[in-house]
Design an enzyme around this catalytic site. Structure first.
Site, PDB file in Angstrom:
ATOM      1  N   CYS A  23       0.838  -1.203   0.000  1.00 57.07           N
ATOM      2  CA  CYS A  23       0.000   0.000   0.000  1.00 57.07           C
ATOM      3  C   CYS A  23       0.878   1.260   0.000  1.00 57.07           C
ATOM      4  O   CYS A  23       1.495   1.564  -1.015  1.00 57.07           O
ATOM      5  CB  CYS A  23      -0.966  -0.031   1.181  1.00 57.07           C
ATOM      6  SG  CYS A  23      -2.370   1.105   1.006  1.00 57.07           S
TER       7      CYS A  23
ATOM      8  N   HIS B  96      -3.453  -5.482   1.424  1.00 60.24           N
ATOM      9  CA  HIS B  96      -3.122  -5.789   2.813  1.00 60.24           C
ATOM     10  C   HIS B  96      -3.485  -7.236   3.112  1.00 60.24           C
ATOM     11  O   HIS B  96      -4.395  -7.799   2.510  1.00 60.24           O
ATOM     12  CB  HIS B  96      -3.898  -4.869   3.763  1.00 60.24           C
ATOM     13  CG  HIS B  96      -3.454  -3.454   3.752  1.00 60.24           C
ATOM     14  ND1 HIS B  96      -2.280  -3.041   4.326  1.00 60.24           N
ATOM     15  CD2 HIS B  96      -4.042  -2.342   3.232  1.00 60.24           C
ATOM     16  CE1 HIS B  96      -2.161  -1.720   4.167  1.00 60.24           C
ATOM     17  NE2 HIS B  96      -3.216  -1.286   3.508  1.00 60.24           N
TER      18      HIS B  96
END
Length: 490
Positions: free
Chosen positions: A330, A428
């Site tokens: 991310c 994630h």
């Protein structure tokens, strides 16, 4: 008092509120009770994507798992994600509502309170029991006005409260007596019992103190919970302490960014018996390792500057030069690119920052937040993965033509360098699927990785917690507080 709502409040942060709520939820779920978790207001950078497409604290996602439920925005109606020392992104019912400083949020609490009470009412209609987690301490004098996280909520819905304190850190009697002394008369009356957490030793030596505590406070001690080693329960916010991994064959290093987010991404690595995982903070020299993982960030440009100030740009270059691997998740993916642009000041002051330059891509932050649960496969290995996306940025550039993952919804995700030494992904939880974990460990240099299923480990930990409730808590008293005696017969 509300007969099927029970709130757990703590004398301090990290007293064990999240864990006790998860334990009570699993214990009730095992008894056949339709139970749900609830946290009115949470402040955390670890969050989860819900089945209804919103965002809540990860602790409530774990508590939902304990209840046999999918995460839902009703379980955590107000989530605060700090993006500076004085400000936070305010998420209401799973969606970004505002970016406010502390004073601005104080004024906003009236609106937040309405969201909290609406979710509370809907959960009470759907479930037999609701187990509520407070935040921090109910005795924070400066935060008492318009409180929606602790006693302000409990008073509004008229529910009983259990107070938990951590004996392992010392001062447990002072914590309990002092907290009760700082409550109002009606708030003290609302506390129906005390739980002492993380005890290790001979309980007989503690009993005189427990008897004194009951005489001094007038509150029964409902139980003394043991220190349970080796639990695999996601941390609400604090970065977990390192653990010894004798005989580890792969060394992994993660910088502790000032606004690190979703460090629960690394729980599977922490649990793996062949992996030595180290979190490296400010002023610490990155040690030699096989894999550097750049984690998510709530303030990507500010944390990128922190990386440079702490020598990570040079450390990564040296690491790659000697054959190491780098993974960016991310915000970490965004940092590995050529530039990060924040023209609207989404995560701080508006402007642009030069990236670390290892991937040919640039990222532009925007107000729309991507929230998705995803499944797919690693592009370089075809191993199955599952995870979730929580990000405000959109990345573009030639590096994306070599994706890290192919998602089942038909999208490509992330990038992999031409030489295969660098991977960046928006997913994630990329280590959580056993197949993806094994593939990524092989890529990093561990060629015969043992299989590990972090979800199964969490399930086993929840069962251990429920067993501890059965063995060490006055469960009859808990049932009376919930009005569940008849409904909960095994």
């Amino acid at each position: 008092m509300s007969a099927h709502v029970l709130m757990v409040q703590g004398c301090t942060s990290d007293a064990g509120k999240s864990t006790l709520v998860a334990a009570l939820c699993r214990w009730l779920h095992r008894r056949g009770v339709r139970v749900a978790p609830f946290k009115p207001q949470n402040m955390a950078l670890n969050s989860a994507v819900t089945e209804d497409g919103g965002e809540i604290g990860r602790a409530q996602a774990v508590q939902a798992q304990a209840c046999g439920l999918a995460p839902h925005t009703e379980f955590n109606p107000v989530l605060l994600k700090p993006n500076s020392d004085t400000g936070a992104q305010v998420i209401v019912h799973g969606r970004v509502a505002a970016n406010l400083d502390a004073r601005g949020y104080h004024d906003y609490k009236r609106i937040a309170r309405e969201a909290v009470l609406a979710s509370h009412a809907r959960l009470c209609e759907r479930f037999d029991a609701v187990i509520v987690e407070g935040a921090g301490s109910p005795a924070e004098i400066n935060l008492r006005a318009n409180d929606i996280a602790n006693m302000g909520y409990a008073e509004a819905v008229d529910c009983p409260v259990i107070l938990i304190a951590d004996i392992d850190r010392g001062g447990v009697f002072a914590h309990l007596v002092g907290t009760l002394a700082l409550l109002s008369e009606s708030e003290r009356a609302r506390v129906q019992g005390i739980v002492i957490n993380r005890f290790r030793g001979d309980i007989a030596l503690l009993e005189p103190g427990l008897e004194w505590l009951t005489r001094e406070t007038g509150k029964p001690v409902l139980g003394v919970l043991p220190y349970l080693h080796g639990l695999h329960i996601e941390a609400e916010d604090a970065v977990p302490m390192p653990r010894e991994t004798p005989g580890a064959q792969l060394r992994v290093v993660v910088p502790v960014l000032p606004r690190i987010s979703n460090h629960t991404d690394f729980d599977a690595l922490r649990a793996h018996p062949q992996v030595d995982l180290r979190f490296v903070g400010a002023g610490q020299t990155p040690p030699p390792c096989d894999l550097i993982v750049l984690p998510g960030s709530k303030s990507t440009r500010a944390d990128l500057a922190w990386l440079r100030a702490n020598g990570w740009a040079d450390a990564i270059a040296r690491h790659l030069r000697y054959g190491g691997k780098v993974l960016g998740i991310c915000g970490g993916l965004q940092m590995l690119g050529r530039a990060v642009h924040d023209p609207h000041g989404i995560e701080g002051d508006a402007g642009s920052s030069e990236g670390l330059g290892w991937l040919e891509l640039e990222t532009t932050l925007a107000s729309h937040k991507h929230l998705r649960n995803v499944t797919g496969r690693l592009a370089f290995d075809n191993a199955a993965l599952r995870g979730y996306e929580i990000h405000c940025g959109t990345s573009e550039g030639p590096a994306l033509s070599r994706p890290a993952c192919t998602l089942d919804e038909g999208r490509a995700d992330g990038a992999m360098s031409e030489d295969g030494s660098i991977i960046g992904t928006y997913v994630h939880g990329v280590f959580d699927h056993p197949d993806a974990l094994a593939a990524l460990l092989r890529w990093a240099g561990l060629h015969e990785a043992q299989r590990l299923d972090i979800h199964a480990l969490r399930e086993a930990s929840l069962e251990r917690l429920a067993d501890a409730i059965e063995a060490h808590l006055d469960t009859d008293a808990v049932l009376r507080l919930l009005g569940q005696e008849a409904a909960c017969e095994p």
